[in-house]
Design a protein around this motif. Structure first.
Motif, mmCIF file in Angstrom:
data_model
loop_
_atom_site.group_PDB
_atom_site.id
_atom_site.type_symbol
_atom_site.label_atom_id
_atom_site.label_comp_id
_atom_site.label_asym_id
_atom_site.label_seq_id
_atom_site.Cartn_x
_atom_site.Cartn_y
_atom_site.Cartn_z
ATOM 1 N N SER A 88 0.827 -1.213 0.000
ATOM 2 C CA SER A 88 0.000 0.000 0.000
ATOM 3 C C SER A 88 0.859 1.260 0.000
ATOM 4 O O SER A 88 0.532 2.258 -0.660
ATOM 5 N N HIS A 89 1.988 1.234 0.719
ATOM 6 C CA HIS A 89 2.858 2.404 0.735
ATOM 7 C C HIS A 89 3.647 2.532 -0.564
ATOM 8 O O HIS A 89 3.842 3.642 -1.083
ATOM 9 N N LEU A 90 4.105 1.406 -1.107
ATOM 10 C CA LEU A 90 4.879 1.459 -2.344
ATOM 11 C C LEU A 90 4.033 1.911 -3.527
ATOM 12 O O LEU A 90 4.567 2.365 -4.539
ATOM 13 N N MET A 91 2.721 1.771 -3.409
ATOM 14 C CA MET A 91 1.840 2.272 -4.466
ATOM 15 C C MET A 91 1.989 3.785 -4.633
ATOM 16 O O MET A 91 1.803 4.327 -5.725
ATOM 17 N N GLU A 92 2.328 4.473 -3.546
ATOM 18 C CA GLU A 92 2.365 5.930 -3.566
ATOM 19 C C GLU A 92 3.771 6.515 -3.607
ATOM 20 O O GLU A 92 3.961 7.642 -4.070
ATOM 21 N N LEU A 93 4.760 5.775 -3.102
ATOM 22 C CA LEU A 93 6.102 6.339 -2.947
ATOM 23 C C LEU A 93 6.901 6.294 -4.253
ATOM 24 O O LEU A 93 7.152 5.213 -4.787
ATOM 25 N N LYS A 94 7.287 7.448 -4.722
ATOM 26 C CA LYS A 94 8.089 7.541 -5.946
ATOM 27 C C LYS A 94 9.163 8.596 -5.739
ATOM 28 O O LYS A 94 8.866 9.788 -5.645
ATOM 29 N N HIS A 95 10.404 8.141 -5.648
ATOM 30 C CA HIS A 95 11.514 9.061 -5.416
ATOM 31 C C HIS A 95 12.801 8.377 -5.842
ATOM 32 O O HIS A 95 12.924 7.147 -5.770
ATOM 33 N N ALA A 96 13.775 9.159 -6.275
ATOM 34 C CA ALA A 96 15.039 8.600 -6.764
ATOM 35 C C ALA A 96 15.798 7.837 -5.691
ATOM 36 O O ALA A 96 16.642 6.997 -6.007
ATOM 37 N N ASN A 97 15.518 8.117 -4.418
ATOM 38 C CA ASN A 97 16.225 7.442 -3.330
ATOM 39 C C ASN A 97 15.339 6.487 -2.549
ATOM 40 O O ASN A 97 15.605 6.173 -1.383
ATOM 41 N N ILE A 98 14.278 6.019 -3.199
ATOM 42 C CA ILE A 98 13.408 4.982 -2.639
ATOM 43 C C ILE A 98 13.278 3.875 -3.667
ATOM 44 O O ILE A 98 12.980 4.135 -4.834
ATOM 45 N N ALA A 99 13.563 2.642 -3.250
ATOM 46 C CA ALA A 99 13.509 1.508 -4.172
ATOM 47 C C ALA A 99 12.112 1.383 -4.764
ATOM 48 O O ALA A 99 11.116 1.370 -4.033
ATOM 49 N N ARG A 100 12.057 1.290 -6.083
ATOM 50 C CA ARG A 100 10.766 1.264 -6.766
ATOM 51 C C ARG A 100 10.218 -0.154 -6.882
ATOM 52 O O ARG A 100 10.917 -1.081 -7.281
ATOM 53 N N CYS A 101 8.966 -0.281 -6.493
ATOM 54 C CA CYS A 101 8.268 -1.558 -6.656
ATOM 55 C C CYS A 101 7.517 -1.518 -7.981
ATOM 56 O O CYS A 101 6.745 -0.597 -8.245
ATOM 57 N N VAL A 102 7.751 -2.525 -8.837
ATOM 58 C CA VAL A 102 7.096 -2.539 -10.146
ATOM 59 C C VAL A 102 5.933 -3.525 -10.201
ATOM 60 O O VAL A 102 5.158 -3.509 -11.154
ATOM 61 N N GLY A 103 5.814 -4.373 -9.192
ATOM 62 C CA GLY A 103 4.710 -5.314 -9.201
ATOM 63 C C GLY A 103 4.645 -6.142 -7.935
ATOM 64 O O GLY A 103 5.558 -6.114 -7.108
ATOM 65 N N TYR A 104 3.541 -6.853 -7.792
ATOM 66 C CA TYR A 104 3.358 -7.723 -6.634
ATOM 67 C C TYR A 104 2.562 -8.954 -7.050
ATOM 68 O O TYR A 104 1.910 -8.985 -8.111
ATOM 69 N N CYS A 105 2.622 -9.962 -6.228
ATOM 70 C CA CYS A 105 1.836 -11.179 -6.468
ATOM 71 C C CYS A 105 1.235 -11.624 -5.139
ATOM 72 O O CYS A 105 1.938 -11.712 -4.126
ATOM 73 N N TYR A 106 -0.056 -11.890 -5.152
ATOM 74 C CA TYR A 106 -0.736 -12.389 -3.956
ATOM 75 C C TYR A 106 -1.755 -13.423 -4.420
ATOM 76 O O TYR A 106 -2.829 -13.092 -4.886
ATOM 77 N N GLU A 107 -1.373 -14.677 -4.336
ATOM 78 C CA GLU A 107 -2.244 -15.759 -4.769
ATOM 79 C C GLU A 107 -2.442 -16.740 -3.626
ATOM 80 O O GLU A 107 -1.534 -17.001 -2.838
ATOM 81 N N THR A 108 -3.641 -17.286 -3.542
ATOM 82 C CA THR A 108 -3.950 -18.282 -2.522
ATOM 83 C C THR A 108 -4.405 -19.582 -3.179
ATOM 84 O O THR A 108 -4.966 -19.570 -4.272
ATOM 85 N N ARG A 109 -4.137 -20.680 -2.495
ATOM 86 C CA ARG A 109 -4.577 -21.990 -2.974
ATOM 87 C C ARG A 109 -4.898 -22.861 -1.761
ATOM 88 O O ARG A 109 -4.394 -22.624 -0.654
ATOM 89 N N ASN A 110 -5.735 -23.859 -1.958
ATOM 90 C CA ASN A 110 -6.073 -24.787 -0.891
ATOM 91 C C ASN A 110 -5.278 -26.081 -1.058
ATOM 92 O O ASN A 110 -5.259 -26.670 -2.150
ATOM 93 N N GLU A 111 -4.609 -26.507 0.003
ATOM 94 C CA GLU A 111 -3.833 -27.744 -0.021
ATOM 95 C C GLU A 111 -4.344 -28.694 1.050
ATOM 96 O O GLU A 111 -4.734 -28.268 2.145
ATOM 97 N N CYS A 112 -4.338 -29.976 0.719
ATOM 98 C CA CYS A 112 -4.764 -31.008 1.661
ATOM 99 C C CYS A 112 -3.552 -31.443 2.488
ATOM 100 O O CYS A 112 -2.601 -32.022 1.953
ATOM 101 N N LEU A 113 -3.590 -31.155 3.776
ATOM 102 C CA LEU A 113 -2.455 -31.427 4.649
ATOM 103 C C LEU A 113 -2.863 -32.298 5.829
ATOM 104 O O LEU A 113 -4.024 -32.281 6.272
ATOM 105 N N LEU A 114 -1.910 -33.064 6.343
ATOM 106 C CA LEU A 114 -2.152 -33.917 7.505
ATOM 107 C C LEU A 114 -2.045 -33.081 8.770
ATOM 108 O O LEU A 114 -1.027 -32.432 9.020
ATOM 109 N N HIS A 115 -3.107 -33.062 9.575
ATOM 110 C CA HIS A 115 -3.125 -32.269 10.799
ATOM 111 C C HIS A 115 -3.809 -33.066 11.908
ATOM 112 O O HIS A 115 -4.978 -33.441 11.798
ATOM 113 N N ASN A 116 -3.033 -33.358 12.974
ATOM 114 C CA ASN A 116 -3.545 -34.148 14.093
ATOM 115 C C ASN A 116 -4.147 -35.473 13.654
ATOM 116 O O ASN A 116 -5.216 -35.896 14.126
#
Length: 357
Positions: A88-116
């Protein structure tokens, strides 16, 4: 909150990554594309590690490089919040001395795992950031390595650049952003050794009262302001304390904190000054010796003011930039305010005595 997304992006990744468009905002990138450019996040592509994740070198089809930060897979709510906060902050911050973010990835998936003893479905999230690639890595790799031999001009330009970046954070659009984890490891260097502030996972927007109180004191010991570490008080002066420690590290070339006896600040400043003068006189080219020595003295004076235990005596970042760039005598406007005789200048004096620079 950032939502998971379904993707269908035609063409090559180069065609959608705005690597050279400084005005563009970060946008969603498919996980499969990021796997492809990092060789499925192979160990050979790792260029950095941190508390929240691993950074990989991504190579596009046209040969351009990009940094891909893969957040540690965890159900910890804190990491989720940090990721959303950083994007959210990198969406707004643009300056020569701030590392520029060019993209992001946020994906979710359901996995079947052994629990108890039973198999259950669990939601797993993949969170990644794509940042401009910095071939010279982080600042801590340079100032902690004496063999790197950074000359004074480079060190001074790095100090100035960090100050410019922090000024943008604190004064942009009337909504100050406090970094809260400013340290050499979170300052990247491009091919020209230009510093770029990065890692905004702990950053906070300042409220209208100009102060935040929190019970959560995440950060890095040694760089955290005492009022934040011990009382949970957050202001822009929290970053100023961190900046002061960084400035003194850049000037001395060391980062350790030995527990040593105290010394007056004036003696400390003079010892740093003499050490650097000897280094510059041995150099085959050092520009104006007196100008460089004046900059060195001014930087260490400013650094000491910034780490004052009393946050009300730390100057705002705009004044710090003014102090660094002014010429002439500094005794009346800086030295008199340097009431810092705590552990910070004590460990630095001991470092210099035992062979700093």
């Amino acid at each position: 909150m950032i939502c998971s997304t379904s993707y269908h992006v035609p063409g090559s990744l180069e065609s959608i990554l705005p690597l050279h468009d400084q005005s563009s905002r970060p946008f969603a990138i498919p996980l499969e594309r990021l796997k492809k450019i990092t060789d499925s996040f192979s160990d050979e592509r790792i260029i950095g590690r941190g508390g929240s994740g691993v950074v990989y070198k991504g190579v596009l089809e046209n040969g351009e490089n990009i940094a891909v930060k893969k957040i540690v897979s965890s159900l910890t709510p804190g990491l989720q919040k940090q990721f959303e906060n950083e994007v959210s902050h990198l969406m707004e911050l643009k300056h020569a001395n701030i590392a520029r973010c060019v993209g992001y990835c946020y994906e979710t998936r359901n996995e079947c795992l052994l629990h108890n003893g039973k198999y259950v479905f669990a939601e797993m999230a993949e969170r990644l950031l794509c940042l401009e690639y910095m071939p010279n890595g982080s600042l801590d790799k340079h100032i902690s390595d004496e063999s790197s031999g950074l000359d004074w001009s480079t060190r001074y330009n790095i100090i100035e650049g960090i100050c410019y970046g922090l000024c943008h954070l604190h004064e942009q659009n009337g909504k100050p952003v406090i970094h809260l984890d400013l340290k050499p490891a979170n300052i990247l260097l491009d091919e020209g050794m230009v510093p770029k502030i990065t890692d905004f996972g702990l950053s906070r927007l300042l409220d209208q009262k100009q102060t935040i109180y929190t019970k959560s004191c995440d950060g890095t010991l040694g760089y955290m302001a005492p009022e934040f570490l011990h009382g949970g008080t957050i202001t822009t002066k929290s970053d100023i304390f961190s900046l002061g420690v960084i400035i003194m590290e850049i000037v001395t070339g060391h980062k350790d904190y030995p527990d040593v006896t105290g010394t007056p600040s004036d003696d400390f400043i003079e010892l740093v000054h003499v050490k650097w003068r000897n280094v510059l006189q041995r150099s085959s080219w050092y520009g104006s010796l007196e100008t460089n020595c004046e900059q060195i003295k001014r930087c260490i004076q400013v650094g000491l003011i910034c780490v004052n235990p009393d946050r009300t005596k730390r100057p705002p970042i705009a004044k710090i930039i003014n102090m660094l760039q002014r010429t002439g005598s500094t005794d009346c406007d800086i030295t008199d305010d340097t009431e810092v005789v705590d552990l910070t200048d004590r460990w630095l004096l001991e470092i210099l005595r035992t062979g700093g620079l």
